[in-house]
Design a protein around this motif. Structure first.
Motif, mmCIF file in Angstrom:
data_model
loop_
_atom_site.group_PDB
_atom_site.id
_atom_site.type_symbol
_atom_site.label_atom_id
_atom_site.label_comp_id
_atom_site.label_asym_id
_atom_site.label_seq_id
_atom_site.Cartn_x
_atom_site.Cartn_y
_atom_site.Cartn_z
ATOM 1 N N ASP A 233 152.312 21.512 -57.661
ATOM 2 C CA ASP A 233 152.023 19.801 -57.474
ATOM 3 C C ASP A 233 152.982 19.374 -56.551
ATOM 4 N N SER B 202 144.161 12.548 -58.322
ATOM 5 C CA SER B 202 144.676 12.625 -57.113
ATOM 6 C C SER B 202 143.557 13.159 -56.162
ATOM 7 N N ARG C 213 149.846 10.105 -58.157
ATOM 8 C CA ARG C 213 151.066 10.908 -58.056
ATOM 9 C C ARG C 213 151.948 10.401 -58.999
#
Length: 526
Positions: A25, A92, A105
């Motif tokens: 991530d 996202s 995010r």
């Protein structure tokens, strides 16, 4: 390996998978910065906002993570965190504008508290002689996730430019950055499912007075004869650090933690938390292609060099894991910081020697590549600039801010005369030093230096400190690179690491092969 150790290893592996999801991530955004800059026409601070948005999210999550983990248990909170990772990845990838991307995010940042909770959980289920190795598994998975992100980004970039029919049919060529961000979905889903198969932390169960349930869990990771002693040790640790009537009070825990009794622990925790991030590690990891483009190798080369950072990180994290219980926490941390500072100074020196000059040949190449209107660049031909900031400032005056943002990396590639090999060595040396030392050791020490009753608040609190440091580094790095230049940025990181080295040299003790109770006896003022 007996069944007890096998079970402890299995539970730690599952929880540490969150480190992989975190690494993926955190780093996958590095490959998207150029694409989202062009698609949403972003400034340097807006890019910093998009990259650092999870850092804002984790600031909100960490205080709640401590409260929730004490109230509901480590397992339930970890499951909730995995669900948030999954939601963030989906949103996202589907973001339609800058604000939607930042919001998605930011949501993912709420899940970044998994790092503190994972080290807490693993530290509580691991036998003392295995604690260092098992807690460090979280760091290994982080760097594996980082490396995977760089590899996935590179693979997607190559596929997007391949011109294959199936690539165009699924829109990968025009939605490259969406596929990069979407690569997190499957790992997050897998982690969420596996977390349902781990037991609750026995330390938390004892903390809640559920000793019978704690004994059932301990039977899976300790010999039956050792269980009564383990439970008594946990009870004594809780009773010695905070009174039983106040043990549920968050305020009393914070007051106790910042009392003079724990001053040495606070100094160690705060210094490690800050030094780890002000080294600039997340500037390198989260902006890797951007950093490597400063070396003049072009986009494909920058993405490939990003993979090198991941591979070096994996190797030295594993090496650190193998040696942490042999060499010890103190020497790895102290001399690792010295190595880190030296590596950063090498990078600063390399960038300070760079010179940038556009030649008539460069102008011809730019015209052939149809990058930009070359008539605007004629005034810069033959002019030597002694820094990247001076060169970029001149570009802004001649071609404007937007074209400078879009094409400065390509122009730097052509105009720069730079010690790329020396700087690449410095960066990879820095990655090696960080992942061998302060990277994994911080979470090991966090799992060791705090007593059980304070750990649910202490670890998230100092993770909060490191998150603020990380946020500032991530947010300001594009602006710093644009306005201060690479030389100043890397030199400032090195100086701050040296300050951390000095403080820890005098305060950090050795904790290997010691129980949490023994560590407390050395650190706590009676």
């Amino acid at each position: 390996m007996n069944s007890y150790k096998r079970n402890a290893f299995t539970y730690a592996t599952i929880v540490a998978l969150g480190g992989f999801v975190f690494g993926l991530d955190a780093a996958v955004i590095s490959g998207t910065t150029k694409f989202i800059t062009q698609e949403f026409n972003l400034t340097a601070l807006q890019i910093g906002t998009a990259v650092s948005a999870p850092g804002f999210g984790v600031l909100f999550a960490l205080p709640l993570a401590g409260i929730f983990s004490n109230k509901f248990g480590r397992k339930k909170v970890l499951i909730g965190i995995a669900a948030i990772y999954l939601m963030s990845a989906v949103l996202s990838a589907l973001a339609t504008n800058f604000y939607g991307l930042v919001a998605a995010r930011f949501l993912g940042g709420l899940a970044f508290s998994s790092l503190s909770l994972a080290s807490m959980y693993i530290g509580e289920i691991a036998p003392p002689e295995w604690r260092g190795k098992l807690v460090s598994m979280n760091q290994i998975n982080i760097v594996v996730g980082l490396s995977t992100a760089y590899f996935v980004n590179y693979l997607i970039l190559q596929l997007a430019g391949s011109g294959a029919g199936w690539v165009q049919s699924i829109g990968l060529d025009v939605n490259t950055w969406r596929f990069m961000l979407g690569s997190e979905i499957l790992p997050a889903l897998l982690w969420l499912i596996l977390l349902f198969f781990i037991p609750e932390s026995p330390s938390w169960l004892v903390y809640k007075g559920r000793n019978t349930e704690a004994a059932v869990v301990l039977e899976k990771i300790y010999d039956k004869a050792e269980i009564p002693a383990q439970i008594e040790e946990m009870k004594e640790s809780i009773a010695s650090s905070i009174s039983s009537e106040d043990k549920q009070s968050i305020g009393s825990q914070l007051k106790e933690m910042f009392s003079s009794r724990y001053s040495k622990i606070v100094i160690i925790g705060a210094t490690i938390a800050i030094a780890q991030q002000v080294s600039g590690i997340n500037a390198i990891l989260f902006y890797a292609p951007t950093v490597f483009e400063q070396l003049g190798g072009g986009t494909d080369t920058a993405f490939m060099q990003s993979i090198y950072t991941g591979l070096v990180g994996i190797f030295f994290t594993v090496l650190g894991l193998l040696l942490i219980d042999k060499i010890g926490r103190r020497p790895i941390t102290i001399w690792g910081l010295a190595w880190t500072a030296l590596s950063l100074f090498i990078c600063a020196y390399g960038f300070s020697q760079a010179r940038y000059t556009l030649t008539p040949e460069h102008i011809t190449e730019i015209k052939q590549e149809n990058l930009i209107d070359t008539s605007k660049l004629q005034s810069l031909v033959g002019v030597e600039f002694d820094s990247d900031t001076a060169f970029k400032a001149a570009l802004v005056k001649t071609i404007g801010e937007k074209d400078t943002r879009d094409y400065s990396s390509a122009l730097i590639q052509k105009a720069g005369v730079i010690s790329a090999g020396l700087i690449l060595f410095g960066i990879l040396s820095f990655i090696a030093a960080f992942h061998f030392s302060i990277g994994p050791v911080m979470w090991v020490l966090f799992s060791e230096i705090f007593p059980i009753s304070l750990r649910g608040i202490a670890i998230p609190t100092f993770a909060f400190v490191t998150s603020i440091s990380s946020l500032l580094v991530q947010f300001f790095f594009p602006w710093q690179l644009e306005n201060m230049g690479a030389t100043t940025v890397f030199a400032s990181y090195a100086i701050m690491v040296l300050i951390g080295f000095i403080i820890l040299y005098f305060y950090l003790i050795e904790t290997k092969n010691m129980s949490i109770e023994e560590i407390q006896q050395k650190l706590i003022k009676e």
